[in-house]
Motif scaffolding. Structure first.
Motif, mmCIF file in Angstrom:
data_model
loop_
_atom_site.group_PDB
_atom_site.id
_atom_site.type_symbol
_atom_site.label_atom_id
_atom_site.label_comp_id
_atom_site.label_asym_id
_atom_site.label_seq_id
_atom_site.Cartn_x
_atom_site.Cartn_y
_atom_site.Cartn_z
ATOM 1 N N UNK A 159 0.825 -1.216 0.000
ATOM 2 C CA UNK A 159 0.000 0.000 0.000
ATOM 3 C C UNK A 159 0.861 1.269 0.000
ATOM 4 N N UNK A 160 2.092 1.146 0.468
ATOM 5 C CA UNK A 160 2.995 2.308 0.455
ATOM 6 C C UNK A 160 3.240 2.782 -0.982
ATOM 7 N N UNK A 162 -2.357 2.451 16.906
ATOM 8 C CA UNK A 162 -1.543 3.215 15.951
ATOM 9 C C UNK A 162 -1.255 2.404 14.684
ATOM 10 N N UNK A 163 -0.975 1.094 14.878
ATOM 11 C CA UNK A 163 -0.721 0.228 13.718
ATOM 12 C C UNK A 163 -1.982 0.126 12.849
ATOM 13 N N UNK A 164 -3.134 0.012 13.516
ATOM 14 C CA UNK A 164 -4.411 -0.043 12.791
ATOM 15 C C UNK A 164 -4.679 1.253 12.053
ATOM 16 N N UNK A 165 -4.327 2.348 12.699
ATOM 17 C CA UNK A 165 -4.524 3.678 12.095
ATOM 18 C C UNK A 165 -3.644 3.826 10.852
ATOM 19 N N UNK A 166 -2.406 3.352 10.979
ATOM 20 C CA UNK A 166 -1.449 3.399 9.856
ATOM 21 C C UNK A 166 -1.982 2.590 8.676
ATOM 22 N N UNK A 167 -2.460 1.380 8.987
ATOM 23 C CA UNK A 167 -3.014 0.518 7.934
ATOM 24 C C UNK A 167 -4.275 1.150 7.342
ATOM 25 N N UNK A 178 -5.111 4.336 7.184
ATOM 26 C CA UNK A 178 -4.789 5.496 6.327
ATOM 27 C C UNK A 178 -4.322 5.009 4.958
ATOM 28 N N UNK A 179 -3.450 3.993 4.980
ATOM 29 C CA UNK A 179 -2.933 3.461 3.699
ATOM 30 C C UNK A 179 -4.064 2.880 2.854
ATOM 31 N N UNK A 193 -8.604 6.839 -3.324
ATOM 32 C CA UNK A 193 -8.198 8.193 -3.776
ATOM 33 C C UNK A 193 -7.389 8.068 -5.070
ATOM 34 N N UNK A 194 -6.483 7.070 -5.116
ATOM 35 C CA UNK A 194 -5.656 6.886 -6.319
ATOM 36 C C UNK A 194 -6.526 6.649 -7.550
#
Lengths: 244, 244
Positions: free
Chosen positions: A122-123, B40-45, B47-48, B54-55
């Motif tokens: 996903x990055x 935080x890890x869940x939030x990171x995932x 967001x990704x 969006x892409x």
């Protein structure tokens, strides 16, 4: 000695959830590694330019491959770390033996691989969105910009599989160094020696995975090799009595 | 410069990891509970994952597209250039019909004298200047500039080429080439994990560059006296003989 019969799988599962909480801090390393790799990737991975005196044309190539490479380095380091005394200490308060300890470690590594594979793939999407909004769009080439969704899933699965393979290697190295500290010197020496004397053999070994173009075969190769490596780690480590 | 910044960044990161992390790790780990870490890890995932749609909704029409008819377009351009060097000059009407030949500017000046001299300012690029007499004395001088197909890889950047600047003063038409132009394209590549199974392996050396040439076409009234001055070798009077 307990009279109650212990089911190793249920103990491993409990231990896995326990370790998931205990080792969760390791995920910061992965997130940090991926963010750093993403920042480096924004600089481009390769560059070429041509000039005819009046006009200079250059192409900067971008890819999130570096994020995957950093994730592989992280899982290798993490797999070795899990075999160290400092991380094994977490098992002390629980009824555990060598098998449940290893199974729960592998469970944690698999979870980390799944998370790492998904986020590293996903990055690449994040990289594309950043490039879209920060660079002159009229000079961004559309080809391969909009990554097909199926490719995204494939990338995540393959990244996770590579991480599983690397974690199995790292775990085996960790166990070997536990068996004897001599391996701390022997392993790097053997690796360097192989790279220098049997470079072709190493290349063939790497190509066995990296040149495989059939996804089902690749999955099979990675899973069988990883199982063998984890199995070898099981065999090498001495059986321990239940700590409690 | 970018490489220097990257090296400096790597050096700083290594310094932070080596000296800073071991000092704060113990404190950091006690502060960060597994709940915070997993959130935080869940939030990171999360967001990704949110970036993925969006892409796919980003408009692609502002990005530069690859040209699938590159070979044909380049062949047409090369044939034209070959004809120009062999003094076989097409009429402007024929020129504008050719595939891959791009008209990048067009001007009309009122003739302020009964003679015309052409002043070409120093240029390093390949430029052909043609003068064609019109069938009438309409008192107007038409100047158009064209660029032949220019590619890097499969990207046609002909339309991005800046045209020369034209001015007419006291019977002198001045042609001032644009300054040094820099085009920096951004190519996104799929990760190696995807390329392994899609038989795509875009190496940078595969991006060959085709620089084209510039053509200036001047259409003058029938009775205007032409003074080629010192540029007799660069200016050709058109006697259209080539049928395209």
């Amino acid at each position: 000695m307990s009279l109650k019969k212990i089911d190793p799988l249920s103990i491993s599962l409990r231990l896995y959830f326990y370790k998931l909480k205990g080792y969760s801090v390791l995920l910061y390393g992965l997130i940090l590694a991926q963010i750093i790799a993403l920042l480096f990737s924004l600089n481009g991975i390769s560059y070429m330019s041509s000039n005819n005196g009046e006009l200079s044309v250059s192409v900067n190539t971008y890819s999130a491959s570096l994020v995957i490479v950093f994730s592989l380095v992280w899982i290798f380091y993490t797999a070795i770390q899990l075999t160290t005394k400092r991380y094994k200490r977490i098992e002390i308060p629980l009824v555990t033996n060598n098998i449940t300890g290893h199974l729960s470690d592998i469970g944690f590594l698999m979870t980390a691989c799944f998370f790492g594979g998904l986020t590293s793939s996903l990055a690449g999407v994040l990289l594309r969105v950043i490039i879209y909004f920060t660079f002159d769009r009229s000079q961004v080439i559309v080809d391969q910009f909009f990554l097909p969704f199926i490719d995204l899933l494939l990338g995540a699965a393959v990244s996770a599989l590579y991480m599983i393979l690397i974690s199995a290697i790292g775990y085996l190295i960790g166990v070997l160094t536990k068996v004897s500290m001599a391996f701390v010197i022997v392993i790097p020496t053997v690796i360097l020696g192989l790279l220098r004397v049997y470079a072709d053999f190493v290349q063939t070994l790497v190509a066995f995975f990296t040149r495989e173009t059939s996804f089902p075969l690749f999955v099979l190769k990675v899973l069988i090799t990883s199982m063998l490596l984890f199995g070898f780690s099981f065999l090498l480590s001495n059986r321990r009595e239940a700590v409690q | 410069m970018n490489a220097m910044i990257s090296l400096l960044l790597i050096f700083l990161i290594v310094i932070v990891i080596v000296f800073f992390i071991p000092v704060v790790r113990a404190k950091l780990f006690t502060l960060l509970s597994w709940k915070i870490t997993l959130t935080l890890a869940g939030l990171y995932l999360g967001i990704l994952m949110m970036i993925v749609p969006i892409l796919y909704i980003l408009p692609e029409n502002c990005l530069i597209k690859n040209n699938e008819t590159k070979d044909q377009v380049v062949a047409t351009s090369q044939n034209l250039i070959s004809d120009l060097y062999n003094k076989r000059v097409p009429s402007e009407r024929d020129l504008s019909k050719l595939e891959g030949i791009y008209k990048n500017s067009s001007h009309t000046f009122n003739a302020d004298s009964n003679h015309l001299s052409v002043n070409i300012q120093a240029s390093t690029g390949s430029r052909h200047v043609f003068i064609e007499r019109k069938a009438v004395d309409d008192g107007q001088i038409g100047v158009s500039s064209y660029a032949t197909a220019q590619y890097i890889g499969d990207v046609n950047f002909t339309k991005l080429i800046s045209p020369p600047t034209f001015t007419l003063q006291n019977g002198t038409l001045s042609l001032k080439p644009p300054g040094h132009q820099i085009l920096n394209f951004k190519q996104l590549n799929a990760d190696f994990t995807i390329n392994q199974f899609s038989n795509r392996n875009y190496a940078i050396h595969e991006l060959s560059t085709n620089f084209g040439e510039q053509i200036v076409y001047i259409r003058v009234p029938k009775s205007l006296v032409i003074d080629k001055g010192q540029h007799t070798d660069q200016i050709q009077m058109v006697d259209p003989v080539v049928q395209f």
